[in-house]
Design a protein around this motif. Structure first.
Motif, PDB file in Angstrom:
ATOM      1  N   TYR A  67     -54.045   2.012 -10.919  1.00  0.00           N
ATOM      2  CA  TYR A  67     -53.086   1.869 -11.586  1.00  0.00           C
ATOM      3  C   TYR A  67     -53.702   0.584 -12.408  1.00  0.00           C
ATOM      4  CZ  TYR A  67     -50.281   4.490  -8.711  1.00  0.00           C
ATOM      5  OH  TYR A  67     -49.804   5.578  -7.854  1.00  0.00           O
ATOM      6  N   LYS A  83     -45.422   0.681  -5.471  1.00  0.00           N
ATOM      7  CA  LYS A  83     -45.782   0.997  -6.675  1.00  0.00           C
ATOM      8  C   LYS A  83     -45.340   0.095  -7.683  1.00  0.00           C
ATOM      9  CE  LYS A  83     -48.162   5.405  -5.640  1.00  0.00           C
ATOM     10  NZ  LYS A  83     -47.628   5.862  -4.256  1.00  0.00           N
ATOM     11  N   THR A  84     -45.173  -1.094  -7.659  1.00  0.00           N
ATOM     12  CA  THR A  84     -44.727  -1.962  -8.572  1.00  0.00           C
ATOM     13  C   THR A  84     -45.643  -3.145  -8.953  1.00  0.00           C
ATOM     14  OG1 THR A  84     -42.491  -1.691  -7.609  1.00  0.00           O
ATOM     15  CG2 THR A  84     -42.614  -3.520  -8.950  1.00  0.00           C
ATOM     16  N   VAL A 108     -48.894  -0.222 -19.279  1.00  0.00           N
ATOM     17  CA  VAL A 108     -49.214   0.190 -18.045  1.00  0.00           C
ATOM     18  C   VAL A 108     -49.720   1.351 -18.006  1.00  0.00           C
ATOM     19  CG1 VAL A 108     -47.756  -1.658 -16.893  1.00  0.00           C
ATOM     20  CG2 VAL A 108     -47.028   0.815 -17.228  1.00  0.00           C
ATOM     21  N   SER A 110     -51.333   4.924 -15.164  1.00  0.00           N
ATOM     22  CA  SER A 110     -51.770   5.524 -13.739  1.00  0.00           C
ATOM     23  C   SER A 110     -52.982   6.224 -14.204  1.00  0.00           C
ATOM     24  CB  SER A 110     -50.861   5.991 -12.956  1.00  0.00           C
ATOM     25  OG  SER A 110     -50.177   7.006 -13.834  1.00  0.00           O
ATOM     26  N   VAL A 121     -44.518  -1.374 -22.455  1.00  0.00           N
ATOM     27  CA  VAL A 121     -43.420  -1.569 -21.539  1.00  0.00           C
ATOM     28  C   VAL A 121     -42.234  -2.116 -22.526  1.00  0.00           C
ATOM     29  CG1 VAL A 121     -42.595  -3.106 -19.820  1.00  0.00           C
ATOM     30  CG2 VAL A 121     -44.736  -2.228 -19.456  1.00  0.00           C
ATOM     31  N   VAL A 153     -42.431  -3.469 -13.237  1.00  0.00           N
ATOM     32  CA  VAL A 153     -42.628  -2.034 -13.514  1.00  0.00           C
ATOM     33  C   VAL A 153     -43.176  -1.397 -12.373  1.00  0.00           C
ATOM     34  CG1 VAL A 153     -43.929  -0.348 -15.104  1.00  0.00           C
ATOM     35  CG2 VAL A 153     -43.612  -2.818 -15.948  1.00  0.00           C
ATOM     36  N   LYS A 154     -42.219  -0.170 -12.154  1.00  0.00           N
ATOM     37  CA  LYS A 154     -42.279   0.445 -11.025  1.00  0.00           C
ATOM     38  C   LYS A 154     -42.832   1.875 -11.277  1.00  0.00           C
ATOM     39  CE  LYS A 154     -39.757   1.625  -6.726  1.00  0.00           C
ATOM     40  NZ  LYS A 154     -38.669   1.349  -6.005  1.00  0.00           N
ATOM     41  N   PHE A 155     -43.954   2.432 -10.756  1.00  0.00           N
ATOM     42  CA  PHE A 155     -44.354   3.793 -10.888  1.00  0.00           C
ATOM     43  C   PHE A 155     -43.854   4.787  -9.912  1.00  0.00           C
ATOM     44  CE2 PHE A 155     -47.600   0.988 -12.643  1.00  0.00           C
ATOM     45  CZ  PHE A 155     -48.189   1.597 -13.771  1.00  0.00           C
ATOM     46  N   PRO A 161     -44.324   5.176 -15.226  1.00  0.00           N
ATOM     47  CA  PRO A 161     -43.903   4.028 -15.218  1.00  0.00           C
ATOM     48  C   PRO A 161     -42.396   3.755 -15.698  1.00  0.00           C
ATOM     49  CG  PRO A 161     -45.100   3.978 -17.101  1.00  0.00           C
ATOM     50  CD  PRO A 161     -44.809   5.270 -16.393  1.00  0.00           C
ATOM     51  N   SER A 162     -41.504   2.627 -15.214  1.00  0.00           N
ATOM     52  CA  SER A 162     -40.341   2.407 -15.700  1.00  0.00           C
ATOM     53  C   SER A 162     -40.127   1.241 -15.228  1.00  0.00           C
ATOM     54  CB  SER A 162     -38.972   3.438 -15.026  1.00  0.00           C
ATOM     55  OG  SER A 162     -38.977   3.193 -13.552  1.00  0.00           O
TER      56      SER A 162
END
Length: 177
Positions: A67, A83-84, A108, A110, A121, A153-155, A161-162
């Motif tokens: 990531y 995953k943050t 961000v 992956s 973001v 940000v969390k995957f 991502p969100s």
């Protein structure tokens, strides 16, 4: 380790003022399931001026998932279990004629097949000032919306991502240029 990366929505503006390109001083954080952000130095741009570049850096060759965070931040944190990634968007940004403050373009990604496809973001804003004596611009939200500060940000399982609103800390309702 070398990653390819596309700058479809970040980095700097090209000579035409519209295309998005990587700059020679761009750096990214890379993290994985074996290491924290602090375990790797910045991955740096191999060639600048294009919409696609390669980033060079040292990473664990045995890692299976990677990531990334742009721009590089030594203060960023990474939690592989959730995953943050956590970073900070400053509320004091530098205005740039014909461009933008790259520190305000948090993105961000992956990894898929050695390629990082960055997603912004937040959003960027453009405007024109016709006077040469402007010293400062302050942009404020209308209804106490947060414009800068802590970003989490969390995957998801597919690497999308969100923003993790529940994990946000200090935030600002205005941005100063």
């Amino acid at each position: 380790m070398v990653f390819g990366a596309y700058a479809t929505i970040k980095a700097a503006l090209g000579a035409d003022g519209l295309s998005v390109v990587w700059s020679e001083n761009d750096g990214i954080n890379v993290f994985d399931e074996t290491a924290s952000c602090a375990d790797y130095d910045a991955f740096t741009v191999k060639s600048s001026g294009g919409a696609k570049t390669s980033f060079n850096g040292m990473a664990d060759g045995g890692a299976k998932e990677f990531y990334a965070l742009y721009p590089y931040s030594e203060d960023a944190s990474w939690d592989y279990e959730t995953k943050t990634v956590k970073t900070y968007l400053t509320h004091k940004q530098k205005a740039s004629a014909g461009g933008f403050d790259s520190s305000a373009a948090i993105s961000v990604a992956s990894e898929s097949d050695g390629v990082l496809r960055f997603e912004n973001v937040g959003a960027l804003m453009t405007f024109t000032i016709s006077s040469s004596d402007v010293k400062e611009i302050i942009i404020k939200s209308n209804n106490a919306e947060k414009l800068a500060g802590a970003v989490s940000v969390k995957f998801d399982a597919e690497g999308r991502p969100s923003i993790d609103n529940a994990a946000l800390g200090t935030r600002w309702e205005k941005v100063q240029l």
